[in-house]
Enzyme design. Structure first.
Site, PDB file in Angstrom:
ATOM      1  N   HIS A 294      -3.559   7.092   2.377  1.00 57.32           N
ATOM      2  CA  HIS A 294      -3.900   5.790   1.789  1.00 57.32           C
ATOM      3  C   HIS A 294      -5.297   5.397   2.281  1.00 57.32           C
ATOM      4  O   HIS A 294      -5.640   5.607   3.440  1.00 57.32           O
ATOM      5  CB  HIS A 294      -2.867   4.754   2.225  1.00 57.32           C
TER       6      HIS A 294
ATOM      7  N   ASN B 192     -10.007  -0.252  -1.015  1.00 56.98           N
ATOM      8  CA  ASN B 192      -8.544  -0.165  -0.923  1.00 56.98           C
ATOM      9  C   ASN B 192      -7.925  -0.722  -2.210  1.00 56.98           C
ATOM     10  O   ASN B 192      -7.914  -1.930  -2.426  1.00 56.98           O
ATOM     11  CB  ASN B 192      -8.094  -0.973   0.299  1.00 56.98           C
TER      12      ASN B 192
ATOM     13  N   CYS C   2       0.818  -1.226   0.000  1.00 58.79           N
ATOM     14  CA  CYS C   2       0.000   0.000   0.000  1.00 58.79           C
ATOM     15  C   CYS C   2       0.848   1.272   0.000  1.00 58.79           C
ATOM     16  O   CYS C   2       0.322   2.356  -0.256  1.00 58.79           O
ATOM     17  CB  CYS C   2      -0.958  -0.002   1.178  1.00 58.79           C
TER      18      CYS C   2
END
Ligand code: UT7
Length: 331
Positions: free
Chosen positions: A255, A285, A115
């Site tokens: 994020h 995500n 990520c």
């Protein structure tokens, strides 16, 4: 004046297919309210279609970017792709993208930092611009998470989606651009979030497939605790060492893993929710895709000189923050 690497354009791509919380209710034992209240996610996009992979999303994002900036693929010096779901084990997705878009004078590679992939790739690209050696670098964050998500595992399948974002980096000598970055890794965290099979430790066999080893394994609660602390720590640190207070920051670009992690980070930075970019409700995500997709969604609201903090935490563990001054107004 020092050469800085400035983002001079951004574009994104998300697949058409929408996987809503309601549809997930028919696939695993979950419910829309739980997903939305625990994560902030309402729906995510999934790349469907035979033979379509990560590079196709990156290509779509880059094509939009080149069109917007009116530049040809031959002008690009490098393409760096943050991803953990490349088209193939090798060659790199960057390599494939260069071919598909006709970037004949470019070279590049992929960066695997889960990520935090986009932040690691952006910081890497920045060095090549600051030396004066390269003038046009495209940094892509792209992940086809649906290729490694187990849609029988309610702990992970509700979170992830597919998508890609791309930015153009060019030299700037007028004070805009990437000013500072703090990047961290802690490999001891790998046991909490990883893909067990498919690498050299556990190459694919009938058994690894039967064991579902090629899907994401995540201990959500453990990752959540590390993420809240890690993202808030580096974001606070980068503000301190650049003498920034909450009111000096125009935007936090976090994020998009869990709305609760985002809220905790903004709170530590003393940044109001109106200055926090958010699209987790629409895309979930997308791993390396989240930060450039946010910049794409909010591009029209950004102004030259805006102080922006990018911040991420991901599997590995990897985490980090970047401080930049936005370089342009959108007409
Ligand atoms: O982006 C890379 C880094 N990744 C992250 O940052 C993810 C970090 N972790 C998270 O975002 C959260 O831990 C999750 C969203 C994955 C899970 O949320 P949570 O609040 O930590 O849930 P939990 O695992 O503590 O489970 C709470 C309860 C449990 O039930 P009991 O034992 O309290 O009866 C779970 O079985 O919720 C249950 N549960 C679910 N219920 C409905 C877990 N998953 C689901 C689900 N639907 N999908």
């Amino acid at each position: 004046m020092k050469i800085r690497a400035a983002i001079t354009g951004v574009h994104g791509y998300v697949p058409d297919y929408v996987l809503s919380n309601k549809v997930l209710e028919t696939m695993v034992d979950t419910n829309s309210e739980w997903i939305e209240s625990r994560t902030g996610i309402q729906e995510r996009r999934i790349l469907k279609g035979k033979g379509l992979g990560n590079s196709d999303m990156g290509v779509a994002a880059i094509k939009g970017l080149l069109k917007k900036k009116n530049i040809s693929p031959e002008e690009i010096d490098m393409i760096i792709v943050g991803t953990v779901t490349g088209d193939l084990v090798f060659p790199s997705t960057s390599n494939i993208i260069c071919d598909k878009i006709g970037a004949k004078n470019a070279w590049g590679y992929d960066i695997a930092a889960a990520c935090s992939g986009f932040l690691f790739a952006l910081t890497t690209a920045t060095q090549f611009i600051e030396t004066g050696r390269y003038k046009k670098i495209i940094v892509v964050g792209s992940d086809k998470m649906s290729s490694i998500v187990d849609y029988t595992d309610r702990a992970t399948c509700i979170i992830f989606g597919d998508g890609a974002g791309a930015v153009l980096l060019e030299p700037d000598t007028e004070g805009s651009g990437i000013i500072d970055s703090i990047l961290r890794v802690d490999g001891s965290g790998r046991k909490f979030l990883f893909q067990p099979g498919g690498g050299s430790v556990l190459p694919p066999t009938m058994r690894t497939v039967a064991n579902r080893d090629h899907f994401i394994y995540q201990e959500g609660q453990a990752v959540f605790k590390f993420a809240v602390k890690g993202m808030a720590d580096v974001s606070e640190e980068i503000m301190k060492r650049n003498n920034l207070k909450g009111e000096d920051v125009a935007w936090l670009v976090p994020h998009q893993a869990n709305k609760r992690i985002i809220d905790a980070t903004a709170h530590r930075m003393k940044i109001g929710s109106e200055k926090v970019m958010l699209n987790i409700h629409r895309y979930g995500n997308t791993t390396s895709g989240t930060i450039p997709l946010c910049l794409w969604d909010y591009e029209k609201q950004l102004h030259k000189g805006d102080n922006i903090i990018l911040s991420a935490f991901g599997g590995g563990f990897t985490w980090g923050a970047i401080y930049l001054k936005w370089a342009y107004d959108t007409k």
